[in-house]
Design a protein around this motif. Structure first.
Motif, PDB file in Angstrom:
ATOM      1  N   ASN A 164       0.945  -1.153  -0.071  1.00 58.24           N
ATOM      2  CA  ASN A 164       0.094   0.071   0.046  1.00 58.24           C
ATOM      3  C   ASN A 164       0.720   1.126   0.027  1.00 58.24           C
ATOM      4  O   ASN A 164       1.624   1.626   0.815  1.00 58.24           O
ATOM      5  CB  ASN A 164      -0.888  -0.185   1.152  1.00 58.24           C
ATOM      6  CG  ASN A 164      -1.889   1.021   1.346  1.00 58.24           C
ATOM      7  OD1 ASN A 164      -1.804   1.931   0.660  1.00 58.24           O
ATOM      8  ND2 ASN A 164      -2.816   0.884   1.819  1.00 58.24           N
ATOM      9  N   GLN A 165       1.009   2.056  -0.973  1.00 62.34           N
ATOM     10  CA  GLN A 165       1.865   3.177  -1.316  1.00 62.34           C
ATOM     11  C   GLN A 165       0.976   4.358  -1.516  1.00 62.34           C
ATOM     12  O   GLN A 165       1.530   5.280  -2.055  1.00 62.34           O
ATOM     13  CB  GLN A 165       2.713   3.054  -2.667  1.00 62.34           C
ATOM     14  CG  GLN A 165       3.639   1.711  -2.353  1.00 62.34           C
ATOM     15  CD  GLN A 165       4.610   1.325  -3.645  1.00 62.34           C
ATOM     16  OE1 GLN A 165       3.943   0.770  -4.576  1.00 62.34           O
ATOM     17  NE2 GLN A 165       5.667   2.318  -3.941  1.00 62.34           N
ATOM     18  N   ILE A 166      -0.128   4.432  -0.944  1.00 61.15           N
ATOM     19  CA  ILE A 166      -1.030   5.654  -1.342  1.00 61.15           C
ATOM     20  C   ILE A 166      -0.632   6.856  -0.198  1.00 61.15           C
ATOM     21  O   ILE A 166      -0.540   7.920  -0.831  1.00 61.15           O
ATOM     22  CB  ILE A 166      -2.679   5.148  -0.786  1.00 61.15           C
ATOM     23  CG1 ILE A 166      -3.138   4.303  -1.734  1.00 61.15           C
ATOM     24  CG2 ILE A 166      -3.416   6.331  -0.898  1.00 61.15           C
ATOM     25  CD1 ILE A 166      -4.552   3.824  -1.334  1.00 61.15           C
ATOM     26  N   PHE A 167      -0.408   6.418   0.915  1.00 64.71           N
ATOM     27  CA  PHE A 167      -0.059   7.611   1.863  1.00 64.71           C
ATOM     28  C   PHE A 167       1.515   7.943   1.867  1.00 64.71           C
ATOM     29  O   PHE A 167       2.303   8.010   2.759  1.00 64.71           O
ATOM     30  CB  PHE A 167      -0.567   7.192   3.052  1.00 64.71           C
ATOM     31  CG  PHE A 167      -2.211   7.051   2.973  1.00 64.71           C
ATOM     32  CD1 PHE A 167      -2.880   8.087   2.606  1.00 64.71           C
ATOM     33  CD2 PHE A 167      -2.501   5.859   3.544  1.00 64.71           C
ATOM     34  CE1 PHE A 167      -4.339   7.798   2.445  1.00 64.71           C
ATOM     35  CE2 PHE A 167      -3.944   5.453   3.675  1.00 64.71           C
ATOM     36  CZ  PHE A 167      -4.711   6.473   2.822  1.00 64.71           C
ATOM     37  N   SER A 168       2.108   8.981   0.672  1.00 64.23           N
ATOM     38  CA  SER A 168       3.277   9.416   0.708  1.00 64.23           C
ATOM     39  C   SER A 168       3.592  10.298   1.842  1.00 64.23           C
ATOM     40  O   SER A 168       4.830  10.377   2.007  1.00 64.23           O
ATOM     41  CB  SER A 168       3.332   9.693  -0.911  1.00 64.23           C
ATOM     42  OG  SER A 168       2.758  10.936  -1.144  1.00 64.23           O
ATOM     43  N   ARG A 169       2.648  10.911   2.244  1.00 61.13           N
ATOM     44  CA  ARG A 169       2.993  11.881   3.491  1.00 61.13           C
ATOM     45  C   ARG A 169       3.541  11.326   4.599  1.00 61.13           C
ATOM     46  O   ARG A 169       4.407  12.041   5.281  1.00 61.13           O
ATOM     47  CB  ARG A 169       1.659  12.541   3.865  1.00 61.13           C
ATOM     48  CG  ARG A 169       1.682  13.632   4.814  1.00 61.13           C
ATOM     49  CD  ARG A 169       2.329  14.749   4.675  1.00 61.13           C
ATOM     50  NE  ARG A 169       1.646  15.653   3.358  1.00 61.13           N
ATOM     51  CZ  ARG A 169       1.559  16.883   3.349  1.00 61.13           C
ATOM     52  NH1 ARG A 169       2.545  17.699   3.874  1.00 61.13           N
ATOM     53  NH2 ARG A 169       0.892  17.296   2.025  1.00 61.13           N
ATOM     54  N   ASP A 170       3.243   9.887   4.686  1.00 57.40           N
ATOM     55  CA  ASP A 170       3.817   9.257   6.133  1.00 57.40           C
ATOM     56  C   ASP A 170       5.334   9.226   5.908  1.00 57.40           C
ATOM     57  O   ASP A 170       5.945   8.820   7.028  1.00 57.40           O
ATOM     58  CB  ASP A 170       3.237   7.873   6.332  1.00 57.40           C
ATOM     59  CG  ASP A 170       1.714   8.247   6.502  1.00 57.40           C
ATOM     60  OD1 ASP A 170       1.309   9.156   6.920  1.00 57.40           O
ATOM     61  OD2 ASP A 170       0.909   7.095   6.582  1.00 57.40           O
ATOM     62  N   ILE A 171       5.912   8.955   4.559  1.00 58.65           N
ATOM     63  CA  ILE A 171       7.469   8.364   4.568  1.00 58.65           C
ATOM     64  C   ILE A 171       8.291   9.489   4.528  1.00 58.65           C
ATOM     65  O   ILE A 171       9.474   9.188   5.003  1.00 58.65           O
ATOM     66  CB  ILE A 171       7.583   7.521   3.425  1.00 58.65           C
ATOM     67  CG1 ILE A 171       6.944   8.261   1.966  1.00 58.65           C
ATOM     68  CG2 ILE A 171       6.732   6.253   3.327  1.00 58.65           C
ATOM     69  CD1 ILE A 171       6.934   7.365   0.814  1.00 58.65           C
ATOM     70  N   ALA A 172       7.864  10.592   4.066  1.00 57.52           N
ATOM     71  CA  ALA A 172       9.142  11.872   4.313  1.00 57.52           C
ATOM     72  C   ALA A 172       8.240  13.088   4.483  1.00 57.52           C
ATOM     73  O   ALA A 172       6.953  13.081   3.780  1.00 57.52           O
ATOM     74  CB  ALA A 172      10.120  11.713   3.213  1.00 57.52           C
TER      75      ALA A 172
END
Length: 304
Positions: A81-89
């Motif tokens: 699940n790669q929807i929430f890019s805000r979480d990673i950086a």
């Protein structure tokens, strides 16, 4: 090269990483859920389908295209699940901070390596292990950095507690020219209407001086009141528990006068238009079932 620049939440957007819903894998098992809203939909058999989420993200990409924003996407990983890019950086000023996220999600950062490689390595921070921090909790707002946190002694018991006090202190140390203001958030593993997973689930600035807020998302009344006083009561749109559950705070600004919002947020969208905003309405209700929405799906890299 990418010269990063993000000084607030609403200046005109130039470059953004938008997550992807492709190949996001099977419906998680209940014990694999990261938040109570996903759990609720897993149990009810209403967890969103990949094709619907891909369609919703495509609608978001179209809005970016309309406004001339350069959109970068992660490399698509199998069953991830790669929807929430805000979480990673996230970016503060000209620096990218890698979030220390749940270990299961480490490969999501690897999937944006083609983006990271375009950034001067001196402008990338890798916090030490004890620092827990996620982009949904961090909001640059001109001289301020607002950060959502949870510092209760039961922090380790909450998978929904994402940014710890070490995270707040780390940002304070790394950005000494900023005023760092932290807010204790209400956490629940079982009740999505009582859980502010990140600060952007219960608060978000819009325009130059307005904000959307949900009082019960804040554990400390004085901290909520500080925000109300800072923006001014007349500039604030208060949402209720059901609207927080629907993710009404989690809209996304492309410019000071342009807000992307979910098409079912009737009350909010009317208010935004009354305040003079252009509201770009898109369908995002399926993605919302995972406890995140428009801001969560984006990682702004360059704003004016």
């Amino acid at each position: 090269m990418l010269d990063l620049h993000v000084n607030n939440e609403t200046s005109k957007l130039k470059v953004v990483v938008l997550g992807t819903a492709k190949k996001c894998g099977p419906v998680p098992l209940p014990e694999e859920a990261y938040d109570p809203k996903s759990l609720e939909h897993i149990m009810a058999g209403t967890y969103p389908l990949e094709k619907d989420m891909v369609r919703e993200m495509q609608a978001f990409a179209e809005v970016f295209k309309k406004y001339g924003v350069k959109v970068l996407r992660p490399k698509v990983l199998e069953d991830c699940n790669q929807i929430f890019s805000r979480d990673i950086a996230f970016v503060i000023d000209d620096t990218l901070v890698k979030a220390n996220i749940l270990p299961d999600r480490e490969e999501e950062f690897e999937a944006i390596k083609h983006v990271i490689d375009k950034i001067d390595e001196k402008k990338i921070l890798y916090p030490p292990q004890e620092v827990h921090i996620e982009g949904g909790d961090v909001m640059p707002w001109n001289d301020y950095i607002f950060i959502g946190t949870y510092t209760g002694s039961d922090y380790p018991d909450y998978i929904t507690a994402r940014t710890n006090k070490e995270g707040v202190e780390y940002v304070r140390k790394m950005f000494p020219n900023k005023k760092v203001k932290s807010f204790e958030l209400r956490k629940s593993i079982t009740n999505p209407r009582e859980n502010a997973l990140h600060l952007d689930c219960c608060f978000q600035p819009v325009g130059k001086n307005k904000a959307i807020i949900h009082k019960n998302g804040f554990l400390v009344k004085e901290e909520y009141e500080w925000l109300v006083a800072y923006f001014g009561k007349e500039n604030i749109f208060e949402i209720n528990a059901d609207e927080m559950y629907q993710m009404c705070c989690n809209v996304f600004s492309i410019a000071p006068d342009v807000v992307v919002s979910e098409k079912n947020f009737t009350r909010l969208n009317i208010w935004l238009r009354e305040q003079g905003f252009t509201v770009e309405e898109i369908p995002y209700a399926e993605i919302s079932k995972q406890g995140g929405l428009l801001r969560c799906s984006t990682m702004p890299l360059i704003r004016e």
